[in-house]
Write a protein that holds these residues in place. Sequence first.
Motif, mmCIF file in Angstrom:
data_model
loop_
_atom_site.group_PDB
_atom_site.id
_atom_site.type_symbol
_atom_site.label_atom_id
_atom_site.label_comp_id
_atom_site.label_asym_id
_atom_site.label_seq_id
_atom_site.Cartn_x
_atom_site.Cartn_y
_atom_site.Cartn_z
ATOM 1 N N ASP A 261 -0.322 49.768 -81.809
ATOM 2 C CA ASP A 261 -0.685 48.586 -80.916
ATOM 3 C C ASP A 261 0.085 48.963 -79.820
ATOM 4 O O ASP A 261 1.337 48.625 -79.638
ATOM 5 C CB ASP A 261 -0.266 47.186 -81.480
ATOM 6 C CG ASP A 261 -0.434 46.030 -80.553
ATOM 7 O OD1 ASP A 261 -0.678 46.289 -79.349
ATOM 8 O OD2 ASP A 261 -0.383 44.820 -80.911
ATOM 9 N N SER B 283 -0.166 38.806 -84.570
ATOM 10 C CA SER B 283 -1.536 38.893 -84.576
ATOM 11 C C SER B 283 -1.708 39.913 -85.395
ATOM 12 O O SER B 283 -2.561 40.141 -86.347
ATOM 13 C CB SER B 283 -2.081 39.530 -83.221
ATOM 14 O OG SER B 283 -1.322 40.425 -82.634
ATOM 15 N N ALA C 114 0.150 47.288 -76.828
ATOM 16 C CA ALA C 114 -0.173 46.016 -76.079
ATOM 17 C C ALA C 114 0.873 46.073 -74.893
ATOM 18 O O ALA C 114 0.933 45.989 -73.683
ATOM 19 C CB ALA C 114 0.063 44.953 -76.643
ATOM 20 N N HIS C 115 2.138 46.453 -75.132
ATOM 21 C CA HIS C 115 3.224 46.497 -74.073
ATOM 22 C C HIS C 115 3.663 47.946 -73.541
ATOM 23 O O HIS C 115 4.331 47.817 -72.511
ATOM 24 C CB HIS C 115 4.433 45.910 -74.702
ATOM 25 C CG HIS C 115 4.760 44.403 -74.910
ATOM 26 N ND1 HIS C 115 4.827 43.292 -73.997
ATOM 27 C CD2 HIS C 115 4.020 43.842 -76.052
ATOM 28 C CE1 HIS C 115 4.714 42.223 -74.589
ATOM 29 N NE2 HIS C 115 4.198 42.365 -75.952
ATOM 30 N N GLU D 211 3.976 49.448 -83.218
ATOM 31 C CA GLU D 211 3.524 49.036 -81.869
ATOM 32 C C GLU D 211 4.337 50.008 -81.017
ATOM 33 O O GLU D 211 5.529 50.638 -81.526
ATOM 34 C CB GLU D 211 4.341 47.449 -81.891
ATOM 35 C CG GLU D 211 3.652 46.650 -82.628
ATOM 36 C CD GLU D 211 4.333 45.095 -82.296
ATOM 37 O OE1 GLU D 211 4.504 44.898 -81.250
ATOM 38 O OE2 GLU D 211 3.954 44.443 -83.428
ATOM 39 N N GLY E 189 -6.176 40.287 -76.860
ATOM 40 C CA GLY E 189 -5.550 41.237 -77.645
ATOM 41 C C GLY E 189 -5.332 40.801 -79.081
ATOM 42 O O GLY E 189 -5.303 41.597 -79.787
ATOM 43 N N TYR E 190 -5.160 39.654 -79.263
ATOM 44 C CA TYR E 190 -4.934 38.932 -80.705
ATOM 45 C C TYR E 190 -6.191 39.141 -81.326
ATOM 46 O O TYR E 190 -6.293 39.557 -82.583
ATOM 47 C CB TYR E 190 -4.786 37.386 -80.440
ATOM 48 C CG TYR E 190 -4.528 36.615 -81.477
ATOM 49 C CD1 TYR E 190 -3.194 36.662 -82.117
ATOM 50 C CD2 TYR E 190 -5.812 36.073 -82.509
ATOM 51 C CE1 TYR E 190 -3.354 35.778 -83.484
ATOM 52 C CE2 TYR E 190 -5.642 35.657 -83.368
ATOM 53 C CZ TYR E 190 -4.127 35.204 -84.068
ATOM 54 O OH TYR E 190 -4.303 34.704 -85.317
ATOM 55 N N THR F 88 -4.052 45.300 -75.067
ATOM 56 C CA THR F 88 -4.499 44.011 -74.524
ATOM 57 C C THR F 88 -4.589 44.237 -72.912
ATOM 58 O O THR F 88 -4.130 45.073 -72.348
ATOM 59 C CB THR F 88 -3.389 42.783 -74.919
ATOM 60 O OG1 THR F 88 -3.963 41.951 -73.933
ATOM 61 C CG2 THR F 88 -1.992 43.384 -74.198
ATOM 62 N N SER G 169 7.440 43.497 -78.846
ATOM 63 C CA SER G 169 7.435 42.492 -77.906
ATOM 64 C C SER G 169 8.423 41.838 -77.889
ATOM 65 O O SER G 169 8.773 41.297 -76.299
ATOM 66 C CB SER G 169 6.349 41.634 -78.203
ATOM 67 O OG SER G 169 6.158 41.051 -79.346
ATOM 68 N N SER H 8 -4.003 41.665 -71.308
ATOM 69 C CA SER H 8 -3.336 40.554 -70.715
ATOM 70 C C SER H 8 -1.943 40.828 -69.775
ATOM 71 O O SER H 8 -1.254 40.140 -69.603
ATOM 72 C CB SER H 8 -3.029 39.367 -71.619
ATOM 73 O OG SER H 8 -1.989 39.921 -72.545
ATOM 74 N N LYS H 9 -1.475 42.247 -70.105
ATOM 75 C CA LYS H 9 -0.015 42.470 -69.510
ATOM 76 C C LYS H 9 -0.660 43.730 -68.118
ATOM 77 O O LYS H 9 -0.562 43.223 -67.145
ATOM 78 C CB LYS H 9 0.489 43.105 -70.498
ATOM 79 C CG LYS H 9 0.647 42.151 -71.731
ATOM 80 C CD LYS H 9 1.262 42.491 -72.913
ATOM 81 C CE LYS H 9 1.118 41.650 -74.124
ATOM 82 N NZ LYS H 9 1.306 40.066 -74.189
ATOM 83 N N HIS I 178 4.085 42.138 -84.499
ATOM 84 C CA HIS I 178 3.512 40.902 -83.741
ATOM 85 C C HIS I 178 2.555 40.115 -84.817
ATOM 86 O O HIS I 178 1.920 40.428 -85.859
ATOM 87 C CB HIS I 178 2.474 41.312 -82.612
ATOM 88 C CG HIS I 178 2.126 40.196 -81.736
ATOM 89 N ND1 HIS I 178 1.101 39.668 -81.914
ATOM 90 C CD2 HIS I 178 2.876 39.570 -80.698
ATOM 91 C CE1 HIS I 178 1.034 38.678 -80.899
ATOM 92 N NE2 HIS I 178 2.222 38.549 -80.113
HETATM 93 N N1 PMP Z 1 0.134 42.745 -79.727
HETATM 94 C C1 PMP Z 1 1.189 42.553 -79.064
HETATM 95 C C2 PMP Z 1 2.223 43.521 -79.604
HETATM 96 C C3 PMP Z 1 1.444 41.498 -78.483
HETATM 97 O O1 PMP Z 1 2.698 41.368 -77.919
HETATM 98 C C4 PMP Z 1 0.469 40.654 -78.040
HETATM 99 C C5 PMP Z 1 0.789 39.301 -77.160
HETATM 100 N N2 PMP Z 1 1.940 39.215 -76.598
HETATM 101 C C6 PMP Z 1 -0.830 40.853 -78.655
HETATM 102 C C7 PMP Z 1 -1.007 41.579 -79.625
HETATM 103 C C8 PMP Z 1 -1.916 39.613 -78.259
HETATM 104 O O2 PMP Z 1 -2.241 39.940 -77.107
HETATM 105 P P1 PMP Z 1 -3.187 38.809 -76.160
HETATM 106 O O3 PMP Z 1 -2.250 38.036 -75.698
HETATM 107 O O4 PMP Z 1 -3.848 39.673 -75.199
HETATM 108 O O5 PMP Z 1 -3.781 37.951 -77.091
#
Ligand code: PMP
Length: 400
Positions: free
Chosen positions: A210, A139, A212-213, A181, A112-113, A241, A185, A243-244, A137
């Motif tokens: 974004d 990133s 992600a969450h 976002e 995600g980063y 991402t 996060s 990863s969640k 975030h």
């Molecule tokens: N964007 C947000 C808002 C996040 O909170 C995160 C990770 N916590 C990322 C991007 C990055 O995702 P990843 O851990 O998959 O690299």
Amino acid sequence: MDILEKYRPLVERHKKMLELGQNAVGLRMDDVYSPTRARIDGKEIILAGTNNYMAITFDPACIKAGQKALEDYGTGTTGSRIANGSYALHLDLEKSLAGFLNRKHSIVFSTGYQANLGSIAGLAGPRDTVYLDADSHSSIYDACALSGARLIRFKHNNADDLAKRLRRSSEDEGGRLVVLEGIYSMFGDRAPLREFVDVKHEYGFELLVDEAHSTGVLGANGRGLADEAGLESDVDFVVGTFSKSFGAIGGFAASDHELFEMLRFAARAYMFSASPSPATIATVKEAIKQLESRPELRQKLRHNSERLHHGFKSLGLELCCDVPSPIIAVRIADEPTAVVLWNRLLEAGVYVNIALPPGTPNGVCLLRCSVSAGHSEQDIDKIIALFETVVLSLPEALQD
Ligand code: PMP
């Protein structure tokens, strides 16, 4: 001069943390039993700090898909898709993902980063301006630095402040990209998307969210905040991402823009980094099916989030957000107290995240919980009871 000399203050800070308990920023899990249980220090602990929102990390179909891909395609891709080619799996996943997100195009990244780095720094260049929410975030901040674009920060969740800054810079050349976002996060609060979209209609810019969450978590289709708000057509680029909610690793960007596919040749994080492994890709593809076919996971997550939020509120804890979301962060007076409480909670049987500056907005210290659809009501009640015993036993913890 020794190039690592600048780490001395960090060493001191870390030493103080270790004097108060174990390494809160380097926890070791000896066994992971399920999305909500692990063995830590020889004890079974409830996990309440994993971002495992949909609880599908142990889903049998996802595991089977990953195993099959390992056997069929091997352990790794050993290169970037530009230099070394794509596996059919990557293309299949991008098709499924575009379908799930209801977008014409999607591009998969290795984390995600990297999805933020690749998208933001690929879209915006030195002649463009990127407007960032102050609580973005890391990133997103790193992506801006890499892009060379002019960076303008606006106050967190404040559409009027964005409008003010857009007015001031209306003479700028180049494109204007605003980054928000879905769910932030650290505090778990949502962007007031409607207000930002109104500003977009008035001033004109491109909008990247974004999610992600919020992917999997919000919206009738689980597509995130824009889905929930009915504003998907106003969002030009979605980033997220795996990863969640997807329970794997990797990231994505998606859009309906006719030129979006060209991002593959502008995103350095895509071009110069190896593509996600076959097992990961296959796992995520199966995870999408789960998110699409099991809306009950989203409902359960919402139920659990509301229960924990309500329980914490009843205890009088200072929460960072009034609206329940799967991220529920409790404000703690200072770093040593947060470290002590984090250790006591772990000893009592629950793992949460400790979040400290500079990783938090406004320099606050947090005990941050992330709720999962895999938690039972008893788990949630136990987490509340443990916070009552541990955190309320130290009343000064809550004073700021
Ligand atoms: N964007 C947000 C808002 C996040 O909170 C995160 C990770 N916590 C990322 C991007 C990055 O995702 P990843 O851990 O998959 O690299």
